[in-house]
Scaffold this active site. Structure first.
Site, PDB file in Angstrom:
ATOM      1  N   VAL A  74       5.845 -35.619  31.175  1.00 45.34           N
ATOM      2  CA  VAL A  74       6.871 -36.113  30.380  1.00 45.34           C
ATOM      3  C   VAL A  74       6.425 -36.442  29.027  1.00 45.34           C
ATOM      4  O   VAL A  74       5.407 -37.574  28.991  1.00 45.34           O
ATOM      5  CB  VAL A  74       7.534 -36.947  31.053  1.00 45.34           C
ATOM      6  CG1 VAL A  74       8.854 -37.575  30.194  1.00 45.34           C
ATOM      7  CG2 VAL A  74       8.231 -36.633  32.300  1.00 45.34           C
ATOM      8  N   LYS A  75       6.661 -35.961  27.875  1.00 43.17           N
ATOM      9  CA  LYS A  75       6.045 -36.418  26.520  1.00 43.17           C
ATOM     10  C   LYS A  75       7.072 -37.432  26.058  1.00 43.17           C
ATOM     11  O   LYS A  75       8.152 -37.167  25.884  1.00 43.17           O
ATOM     12  CB  LYS A  75       5.898 -34.894  25.801  1.00 43.17           C
ATOM     13  CG  LYS A  75       5.164 -34.946  24.442  1.00 43.17           C
ATOM     14  CD  LYS A  75       5.190 -33.695  23.951  1.00 43.17           C
ATOM     15  CE  LYS A  75       4.146 -33.729  22.917  1.00 43.17           C
ATOM     16  NZ  LYS A  75       4.086 -32.316  22.246  1.00 43.17           N
ATOM     17  N   VAL A  76       6.718 -38.347  25.664  1.00 40.30           N
ATOM     18  CA  VAL A  76       7.314 -39.530  25.246  1.00 40.30           C
ATOM     19  C   VAL A  76       6.734 -39.924  23.856  1.00 40.30           C
ATOM     20  O   VAL A  76       5.413 -40.084  23.798  1.00 40.30           O
ATOM     21  CB  VAL A  76       7.161 -40.829  26.337  1.00 40.30           C
ATOM     22  CG1 VAL A  76       7.865 -41.858  25.821  1.00 40.30           C
ATOM     23  CG2 VAL A  76       7.399 -40.113  27.632  1.00 40.30           C
TER      24      VAL A  76
END
Length: 216
Positions: free
Chosen positions: A86-88
């Site tokens: 998950v890219k945050v």
């Protein structure tokens, strides 16, 4: 150093994967839009297709800006496939979300990083990957590779496990410089990866070998 390809184009992903050196994929909303991929269902299905093509981590970016929304969206993304990271974004809520994901066994990629201070916070929150955007730093007359080296030094001293994923790569020299500076991963356009193959002396040498072989 790991090689990721920075694209949502399936043809380019397959070409890079066929080289035998690809370790993963990163994407973002801009890259998705460039391929004409729109709508939540279409985006999720595209991520699933990429996961089935590549044996490695696939970064899927949240489009939310609040902690609760990031967590909710991240759960959906992580459920697509075990390869999803998950890219945050590097924000206050983003750091909180990274800590939540870390505590709940979900890999993360902290993106839009432009300083060593941001890198420290991401590592403290347990980010799996950290994405400094070196090309964008270069655009502001700062040396992006210097930031990679600074972060690598800090992480080594402090024993942080977060992997440095050099992003916003513009050319083959960026890849080489990032490798020298201690990046664990480079995420690159296909052209930059293929550019590493090129050297005029190789072409001249190969032509000479082939010409000599004809004379045998």
């Amino acid at each position: 150093m790991k090689f990721f390809i920075d694209t949502a184009n399936l043809v380019q992903i397959k070409e890079a994967n066929d080289l035998g050196i690809l370790d993963g994929v990163t994407t973002n909303p801009t890259l998705m839009a460039r391929e004409g991929i729109k709508g939540n269902d279409e985006i999720l299905n595209h991520y699933k297709t990429i996961c089935e093509l590549v044996d490695g981590d696939i970064s899927a970016e949240v489009l939310s800006i609040t902690f609760d929304e990031m967590v909710a969206e991240g759960k959906i993304l992580a459920a697509i496939h075990p390869k999803i990271v998950v890219k945050v974004p590097m924000t206050k809520d983003g750091i909180m979300a990274i800590k939540w994901f870390t505590d709940n066994g979900i890999k993360t990629n902290c993106t839009l990083v432009f300083s060593a201070g941001q890198a420290i916070l991401a590592a403290k929150a347990g980010a799996t990957y950290l994405s400094p955007f070196i090309g964008r730093l270069d655009d502001t007359n700062w040396d992006g590779v210097d930031l990679i080296a600074q972060i690598a030094n800090i992480y080594a001293i402090q024993g942080f496990k977060t992997e440095i994923l050099a992003a916003s790569i513009r050319n083959p020299l960026h890849i080489i410089k990032c490798a020298e500076a201690g990046a664990n991963v480079c995420t690159c356009p296909l052209d930059s990866i293929l550019g590493l193959l090129k050297n005029p002396l190789t072409d001249i040498g190969l032509a000479k070998f082939l010409d000599d072989a004809k004379k045998m």
